[in-house]
Design an enzyme around this catalytic site. Structure first.
Site, PDB file in Angstrom:
ATOM      1  N   ARG A  73     -25.995 -12.564 -22.201  1.00  0.00           N
ATOM      2  CA  ARG A  73     -24.330 -13.409 -21.635  1.00  0.00           C
ATOM      3  C   ARG A  73     -24.234 -14.017 -20.934  1.00  0.00           C
ATOM      4  O   ARG A  73     -23.835 -14.616 -20.728  1.00  0.00           O
ATOM      5  CB  ARG A  73     -23.502 -11.834 -21.083  1.00  0.00           C
ATOM      6  N   ASP A 111     -17.534 -14.661 -15.855  1.00  0.00           N
ATOM      7  CA  ASP A 111     -17.885 -15.924 -16.559  1.00  0.00           C
ATOM      8  C   ASP A 111     -18.302 -17.047 -14.845  1.00  0.00           C
ATOM      9  O   ASP A 111     -18.386 -18.247 -15.597  1.00  0.00           O
ATOM     10  CB  ASP A 111     -17.000 -16.515 -17.732  1.00  0.00           C
ATOM     11  N   HIS A 126     -13.482  -7.917 -11.089  1.00  0.00           N
ATOM     12  CA  HIS A 126     -15.482  -7.127 -12.220  1.00  0.00           C
ATOM     13  C   HIS A 126     -16.908  -7.318 -11.499  1.00  0.00           C
ATOM     14  O   HIS A 126     -17.757  -7.737 -12.316  1.00  0.00           O
ATOM     15  CB  HIS A 126     -15.190  -7.062 -13.391  1.00  0.00           C
ATOM     16  N   CYS A 155     -36.034  -6.707  -6.156  1.00  0.00           N
ATOM     17  CA  CYS A 155     -35.419  -6.866  -5.175  1.00  0.00           C
ATOM     18  C   CYS A 155     -37.511  -6.734  -3.843  1.00  0.00           C
ATOM     19  O   CYS A 155     -37.740  -6.023  -3.806  1.00  0.00           O
ATOM     20  CB  CYS A 155     -34.996  -5.455  -4.469  1.00  0.00           C
ATOM     21  N   THR A 196      -5.220 -10.196 -21.740  1.00  0.00           N
ATOM     22  CA  THR A 196      -5.731  -9.037 -21.627  1.00  0.00           C
ATOM     23  C   THR A 196      -5.082  -8.052 -22.373  1.00  0.00           C
ATOM     24  O   THR A 196      -4.219  -7.842 -22.401  1.00  0.00           O
ATOM     25  CB  THR A 196      -6.533  -8.773 -19.232  1.00  0.00           C
TER      26      THR A 196
HETATM   27  P1  OAD Z   1     -10.389  -7.128 -23.598  1.00  0.00           P
HETATM   28  O1  OAD Z   1     -11.086  -8.154 -24.876  1.00  0.00           O
HETATM   29  O2  OAD Z   1      -8.944  -5.678 -23.861  1.00  0.00           O
HETATM   30  O3  OAD Z   1      -8.580  -7.864 -24.551  1.00  0.00           O
HETATM   31  C1  OAD Z   1      -8.870  -9.163 -24.442  1.00  0.00           C
HETATM   32  C2  OAD Z   1      -7.593  -9.576 -24.861  1.00  0.00           C
HETATM   33  O4  OAD Z   1      -7.636 -11.038 -25.328  1.00  0.00           O
HETATM   34  C3  OAD Z   1      -7.127  -9.424 -26.108  1.00  0.00           C
HETATM   35  O5  OAD Z   1      -5.226  -9.034 -25.719  1.00  0.00           O
HETATM   36  C4  OAD Z   1      -6.867 -10.245 -27.147  1.00  0.00           C
HETATM   37  O6  OAD Z   1      -5.131 -10.134 -27.793  1.00  0.00           O
HETATM   38  C5  OAD Z   1      -5.739 -11.820 -25.648  1.00  0.00           C
HETATM   39  N1  OAD Z   1      -6.889 -13.096 -26.466  1.00  0.00           N
HETATM   40  C6  OAD Z   1      -8.131 -12.912 -27.757  1.00  0.00           C
HETATM   41  N2  OAD Z   1      -8.037 -14.996 -27.513  1.00  0.00           N
HETATM   42  C7  OAD Z   1      -6.835 -15.398 -26.553  1.00  0.00           C
HETATM   43  C8  OAD Z   1      -6.267 -16.428 -27.041  1.00  0.00           C
HETATM   44  N3  OAD Z   1      -7.274 -17.384 -26.971  1.00  0.00           N
HETATM   45  N4  OAD Z   1      -5.390 -16.745 -25.720  1.00  0.00           N
HETATM   46  C9  OAD Z   1      -4.638 -15.334 -25.585  1.00  0.00           C
HETATM   47  N5  OAD Z   1      -4.971 -14.201 -25.953  1.00  0.00           N
HETATM   48  C10 OAD Z   1      -6.170 -13.553 -26.529  1.00  0.00           C
HETATM   49  O7  OAD Z   1     -10.693  -8.423 -22.190  1.00  0.00           O
HETATM   50  P2  OAD Z   1      -9.856  -7.314 -20.772  1.00  0.00           P
HETATM   51  O8  OAD Z   1      -8.528  -7.249 -21.431  1.00  0.00           O
HETATM   52  O9  OAD Z   1     -10.517  -8.736 -20.381  1.00  0.00           O
HETATM   53  O10 OAD Z   1     -14.651  -4.422 -17.782  1.00  0.00           O
HETATM   54  O11 OAD Z   1     -10.667  -5.956 -21.049  1.00  0.00           O
HETATM   55  C11 OAD Z   1     -10.530  -6.281 -19.523  1.00  0.00           C
HETATM   56  C12 OAD Z   1     -11.827  -5.318 -19.188  1.00  0.00           C
HETATM   57  O12 OAD Z   1     -12.878  -4.417 -20.282  1.00  0.00           O
HETATM   58  C13 OAD Z   1     -13.008  -6.387 -19.055  1.00  0.00           C
HETATM   59  O13 OAD Z   1     -12.950  -7.188 -17.737  1.00  0.00           O
HETATM   60  C14 OAD Z   1     -14.683  -5.160 -19.009  1.00  0.00           C
HETATM   61  C15 OAD Z   1     -13.819  -4.874 -20.112  1.00  0.00           C
HETATM   62  O14 OAD Z   1     -14.542  -3.018 -20.263  1.00  0.00           O
HETATM   63  C16 OAD Z   1     -15.710  -4.700 -17.494  1.00  0.00           C
HETATM   64  O15 OAD Z   1     -16.714  -5.234 -17.720  1.00  0.00           O
HETATM   65  C17 OAD Z   1     -15.695  -3.512 -16.322  1.00  0.00           C
END
Ligand code: OAD
Length: 253
Positions: A73, A111, A126, A155, A196
């Protein structure tokens, strides 16, 4: 209502906002080539079991597998670049700060693309995938503090494994960052939520708290999400296309 009219309404409100909180998720980096978490078929979690890879117990069980998955990643992040959505948010920050208005960017992404694009004040809920932490003592390690003869590396201070500087399942978020994000959400008069799914707590509560405190909530997402029902305006579209349009609009005010 036609999409352009929704953009105009969201932009007009934004041009008049004084305290903006932005919450971003994986969708903001999708157009940079970073896989989202939950998008069917191509999401990271569709191919792997998160408990297996992104948790302290998963790391204890198979540190090499988890470390190598994160190395993959990391190299994906290193190969890719911020996209117009990240740059638009950096520009929005400058517009707000130059007119003495408050701007806070809260991200769930690890990222670092917001900073690369020029955003200055980013609350990384995160963590950051480029950083390393000691698995035992849970503190950030510089390169000089890491012994790289094994996989994962160790470490230099205590000999325990090094882990990526991200928050894993079952772990607490960085307390100061989290408190600041909620404090800003309570004071915000505008909350912009981008890319999100709104399924992961506590981040998903930020727009809820902002709305309960009186903020105008605008969501940008290619699909409806758990945030859509609490949004005043839902802009269905790609972040990299929609955000630059909003920035262009607010410059007219
Ligand atoms: P998700 O993968 O759950 O959601 C991604 C969102 O982005 C979805 O609602 C898609 O519809 C939307 N999407 C995809 N492509 C897009 C684009 N080009 N423009 C606009 N929207 C788009 O990701 P997160 O909500 O970020 O946590 O996930 C939250 C957390 O879940 C992450 O930070 C991670 C994971 O578990 C940890 O690792 C602690």
């Amino acid at each position: 209502m036609p999409f352009q009219e929704l953009i105009n309404n969201a932009s007009e409100k934004l041009a008049n906002a004084d305290r903006l909180v932005v919450l971003t998720g994986a969708g903001v980096s999708a157009e940079s080539g970073i896989a989202t978490f939950r998008d069917a078929m191509q999401g990271l979690w569709a191919k792997f079991n998160p408990e297996e890879l992104a948790s302290p117990s998963g790391f204890r069980r198979d540190p090499k597998l988890v470390w190598e998955w994160y190395e993959e990643r990391r190299s994906n992040v290193a190969r890719n670049r911020p996209n117009p959505a990240h740059y638009a948010l950096a520009e929005l920050e400058k517009i707000f700060l130059s007119s003495n208005r408050k701007f806070t960017l809260v991200t769930q992404n690890v990222d670092g693309f917001h900073m690369q694009a020029g955003s200055n004040n980013v609350l990384e809920l995160h963590g950051n995938i480029v950083k390393n932490r000691c698995f035992r003592e849970d503190r950030l390690l510089s390169d000089a503090e890491i012994e790289r003869e094994t996989v994962p590396p160790k470490c230099k201070h205590c000999g325990s494994y090094v882990r990526p500087g991200v928050v894993w399942f079952g772990e607490n978020l960085p307390q100061d960052t989290l408190s600041e994000a909620f404090e800003k959400a309570e004071k915000a008069d505008y909350c912009l939520v981008i890319g999100t799914s709104g399924l992961v707590q506590p981040a998903a509560s930020i727009p809820v708290v902002a709305r309960q405190s009186g903020a105008f909530v605008v969501e940008i997402n290619s699909l409806e999400s758990a945030i859509t029902p609490i949004s005043h305006i839902f802009l269905q579209g790609k972040a990299g296309e929609t955000l630059p349009q909003i920035v262009t609009e607010i410059k007219k005010y």
